[in-house]
Design a protein around this motif. Structure first.
Motif, PDB file in Angstrom:
ATOM      1  N   THR A 193       0.850  -1.192   0.000  1.00 34.41           N
ATOM      2  CA  THR A 193       0.000   0.000   0.000  1.00 34.41           C
ATOM      3  C   THR A 193       0.882   1.237   0.000  1.00 34.41           C
ATOM      4  O   THR A 193       2.088   1.170   0.299  1.00 34.41           O
ATOM      5  CB  THR A 193      -0.897   0.044   1.241  1.00 34.41           C
ATOM      6  N   ILE A 194       0.291   2.356  -0.282  1.00 31.81           N
ATOM      7  CA  ILE A 194       1.062   3.599  -0.344  1.00 31.81           C
ATOM      8  C   ILE A 194       1.625   3.974   1.022  1.00 31.81           C
ATOM      9  O   ILE A 194       2.677   4.608   1.120  1.00 31.81           O
ATOM     10  CB  ILE A 194       0.176   4.733  -0.915  1.00 31.81           C
ATOM     11  N   ASP A 195       0.958   3.556   2.090  1.00 31.52           N
ATOM     12  CA  ASP A 195       1.444   3.875   3.441  1.00 31.52           C
ATOM     13  C   ASP A 195       2.683   3.076   3.812  1.00 31.52           C
ATOM     14  O   ASP A 195       3.405   3.439   4.745  1.00 31.52           O
ATOM     15  CB  ASP A 195       0.338   3.613   4.469  1.00 31.52           C
ATOM     16  N   GLU A 196       2.928   1.972   3.117  1.00 25.04           N
ATOM     17  CA  GLU A 196       4.118   1.170   3.399  1.00 25.04           C
ATOM     18  C   GLU A 196       5.342   1.635   2.613  1.00 25.04           C
ATOM     19  O   GLU A 196       6.445   1.158   2.850  1.00 25.04           O
ATOM     20  CB  GLU A 196       3.850  -0.305   3.068  1.00 25.04           C
ATOM     21  N   VAL A 197       5.146   2.570   1.693  1.00 29.59           N
ATOM     22  CA  VAL A 197       6.263   3.072   0.887  1.00 29.59           C
ATOM     23  C   VAL A 197       7.176   3.937   1.760  1.00 29.59           C
ATOM     24  O   VAL A 197       6.718   4.820   2.475  1.00 29.59           O
ATOM     25  CB  VAL A 197       5.756   3.893  -0.317  1.00 29.59           C
ATOM     26  N   VAL A 198       8.460   3.682   1.690  1.00 35.12           N
ATOM     27  CA  VAL A 198       9.447   4.462   2.423  1.00 35.12           C
ATOM     28  C   VAL A 198      10.176   5.363   1.433  1.00 35.12           C
ATOM     29  O   VAL A 198      10.700   4.902   0.420  1.00 35.12           O
ATOM     30  CB  VAL A 198      10.463   3.552   3.150  1.00 35.12           C
ATOM     31  N   GLY A 199      10.205   6.669   1.730  1.00 32.41           N
ATOM     32  CA  GLY A 199      10.897   7.611   0.864  1.00 32.41           C
ATOM     33  C   GLY A 199       9.983   8.250  -0.170  1.00 32.41           C
ATOM     34  O   GLY A 199       8.767   8.047  -0.177  1.00 32.41           O
ATOM     35  N   GLN A 200      10.570   9.052  -1.057  1.00 33.58           N
ATOM     36  CA  GLN A 200       9.868   9.771  -2.127  1.00 33.58           C
ATOM     37  C   GLN A 200       8.760  10.674  -1.588  1.00 33.58           C
ATOM     38  O   GLN A 200       7.692  10.818  -2.197  1.00 33.58           O
ATOM     39  CB  GLN A 200       9.302   8.792  -3.169  1.00 33.58           C
ATOM     40  N   GLU A 201       9.036  11.306  -0.445  1.00 33.32           N
ATOM     41  CA  GLU A 201       8.032  12.176   0.172  1.00 33.32           C
ATOM     42  C   GLU A 201       7.654  13.349  -0.728  1.00 33.32           C
ATOM     43  O   GLU A 201       6.526  13.859  -0.643  1.00 33.32           O
ATOM     44  CB  GLU A 201       8.551  12.709   1.515  1.00 33.32           C
ATOM     45  N   ASP A 202       8.564  13.764  -1.602  1.00 35.36           N
ATOM     46  CA  ASP A 202       8.292  14.911  -2.470  1.00 35.36           C
ATOM     47  C   ASP A 202       7.131  14.665  -3.417  1.00 35.36           C
ATOM     48  O   ASP A 202       6.439  15.598  -3.825  1.00 35.36           O
ATOM     49  CB  ASP A 202       9.540  15.275  -3.290  1.00 35.36           C
ATOM     50  N   ILE A 203       6.907  13.412  -3.778  1.00 36.44           N
ATOM     51  CA  ILE A 203       5.800  13.122  -4.693  1.00 36.44           C
ATOM     52  C   ILE A 203       4.704  12.272  -4.054  1.00 36.44           C
ATOM     53  O   ILE A 203       3.609  12.176  -4.604  1.00 36.44           O
ATOM     54  CB  ILE A 203       6.304  12.420  -5.976  1.00 36.44           C
ATOM     55  N   LEU A 204       5.007  11.681  -2.871  1.00 32.91           N
ATOM     56  CA  LEU A 204       4.024  10.802  -2.228  1.00 32.91           C
ATOM     57  C   LEU A 204       3.564  11.296  -0.869  1.00 32.91           C
ATOM     58  O   LEU A 204       2.780  10.620  -0.201  1.00 32.91           O
ATOM     59  CB  LEU A 204       4.610   9.390  -2.071  1.00 32.91           C
ATOM     60  N   GLY A 205       4.036  12.470  -0.461  1.00 40.07           N
ATOM     61  CA  GLY A 205       3.616  13.012   0.832  1.00 40.07           C
ATOM     62  C   GLY A 205       2.136  13.350   0.836  1.00 40.07           C
ATOM     63  O   GLY A 205       1.473  13.412  -0.214  1.00 40.07           O
ATOM     64  N   GLU A 206       1.603  13.561   2.021  1.00 41.86           N
ATOM     65  CA  GLU A 206       0.182  13.903   2.153  1.00 41.86           C
ATOM     66  C   GLU A 206      -0.162  15.106   1.293  1.00 41.86           C
ATOM     67  O   GLU A 206       0.514  16.130   1.336  1.00 41.86           O
ATOM     68  CB  GLU A 206      -0.164  14.200   3.618  1.00 41.86           C
ATOM     69  N   GLY A 207      -1.201  14.970   0.500  1.00 45.06           N
ATOM     70  CA  GLY A 207      -1.672  16.065  -0.333  1.00 45.06           C
ATOM     71  C   GLY A 207      -0.980  16.197  -1.668  1.00 45.06           C
ATOM     72  O   GLY A 207      -1.393  17.006  -2.507  1.00 45.06           O
TER      73      GLY A 207
END
Length: 440
Positions: A26-40
């Motif tokens: 799931t997307i919540d288990e992804v570690v890293g790439q906060e710039d494109i996967l962060g909240e919002g």
């Protein structure tokens, strides 16, 4: 899925390397790439809403491109198909397209086609996909380690959102290592292993942002280390060091790293920073970049960015280029280092470059303007009748070997292309012009 296919899938999962077992679901288990996967963030919103358009994921190995595709596969209601461009061809794409047409016609479900290593497809293979992406038969997700603006058809680029994934941070890799050691469901927690902090530090550093490298090291360490008297597997710094021998420099001589690193090298020399120039030079050499390519760029740099501020710069660069061809590696390291430091330390001027650009512009805009008659060839019979060369003034017959004369076409009389600067030898050129042209 029949019982045999189910058994095959379970065996594959069982035999999969640790990096495969730990792939986020799931997307919540992804570690890293906060710039494109962060909240919002847009991509996260699109995945959660199951409103995925065509995408291209671009980034180095081990940063999560395939992971994101798998997350989308787990969350989307669309049919999900996967191909790898290294082993698939047009026939495989034709089969996916035909199945997608039927799926859309009978159930109304769209098909997402994930193509790993999409840059491996040639232009014709990429062109095949275009009409089906255009009419919505398939939604394309491509993954590539190469810059898509160089390797993917412009038509596909224009119909896709490009997301650049960056190497995982050291903290991201530490997080994954600790999950791998302790998680009993997705990792190797059932093996009852413990890992020392300095071993985590070492593995996360040497992974160089590649999660797969770090997890491969953890797996090898756990699976090959005997249990201690306390019944646990202890992963020490020494054990970790045996499992991962050397940091690999990520550098593709045809891709982004090639262009980015040579760009940084040139800009460091232009910025008169010999330390940075030396650093990027070594990065290129250690990664196997062509020594003749580096030397060629240094020759260009000597004229483009130094010019007459230090006329010796071109001589140094040319000598280095000749020397590396004769000497070869590894001694060429020293020669290129010598030349790079000289060029970075030399006074800078782009006056020759500017003169070239402005003269080129004048030629393009004015065309072949008439050459003044006194400059024309006077050696053939009848030239004097046309006034060719008759009024030419021979500079060596005048003081300072200079006489005021019109050399440019008369239409360009006021133009001044070369403007020497104040640094290095160019300052002497400027002072020389002032002296010989005084009162002329």
């Amino acid at each position: 899925m029949d019982i045999f296919e189910f058994a095959k899938e379970q065996n594959l999962k069982k035999e999969a390397p640790l990096a495969g077992k730990m792939r986020p679901r799931t997307i919540d288990e992804v570690v890293g790439q906060e710039d494109i996967l962060g909240e919002g963030k847009m991509l996260r919103r699109a995945i959660e809403a199951d409103r995925i358009g065509s995408l291209i994921f671009y980034g180095p190995p081990g940063c999560g491109k395939t992971t994101l595709a798998k997350v989308i596969a787990n969350t989307t209601k669309a049919e999900f198909k996967q191909l790898n461009a290294t082993i698939s061809g047009k026939k495989d794409m034709e089969e996916v397209v035909e199945a997608a047409k039927k799926e859309l016609a009978f159930s109304g479900r769209k098909t997402i086609l994930f193509i790993d290593e999409i840059h491996r497809f040639n232009k014709a293979q990429q062109d095949f996909l275009l009409p089906y992406v255009e009419d919505g038969t398939i939604t394309l997700i491509g993954a590539t380690t190469e810059n898509p603006f160089f390797e993917v058809n412009k038509a596909l680029i224009s119909r896709s959102n490009i997301f650049r994934l960056t190497p995982l941070s050291k903290e991201n890799v530490k997080t994954l290592i600790n999950i791998a050691v302790n998680d009993k469901e997705r990792g190797l927690g059932a093996m009852n292993a413990v890992i020392d902090d300095d071993a985590v530090e070492f593995l996360s550093d040497i992974a160089n942002g590649d999660a797969r490298n770090a997890l491969n090291g953890v797996e090898l360490a756990i699976m090959t280390t005997p249990r201690s008297d306390d019944g646990k597997i202890h992963i020490t710094l020494e054990v970790a060091g045996e499992c991962v021998q050397q940091k690999t420099l990520k550098y593709d001589k045809d891709g982004d790293n090639h262009y980015d690193t040579i760009s940084a090298f040139i800009k460091s020399m232009r910025g008169s920073d010999p330390d940075a120039a030396e650093y990027y030079l070594i990065r290129m050499l250690e990664a196997g970049e062509s020594i003749t390519f580096i030397a060629r760029r240094m020759m260009i740099f000597a004229s483009e960015d130094i010019g007459n501020a230090d006329p010796m710069a071109l001589n140094v660069a040319v000598s280095a280029a000749l020397a590396v061809e004769r000497v070869g590696l590894p001694e060429s390291y020293l020669i290129l280092s010598h030349a790079a430091i000289y060029l970075a330390s030399a006074p800078k001027s782009n006056a020759c470059t500017v003169a070239l650009e402005e003269a080129t512009k004048a030629v393009h805009e004015g065309g072949n303007l008439p050459i003044p008659a006194h400059l024309r060839d006077a050696h053939y019979p009848g030239a004097a009748e046309f006034g060719h060369g008759t009024e030419y003034k021979y500079p060596h017959n005048y003081e300072n070997h200079y006489v005021k004369e019109q050399y440019l076409p008369y239409e360009l009389k006021a133009m001044n292309f070369y403007k020497p600067g104040d640094l290095g030898y160019e300052n002497k050129i400027k002072e020389h012009f002032k002296k010989i042209k005084k009162d002329k």
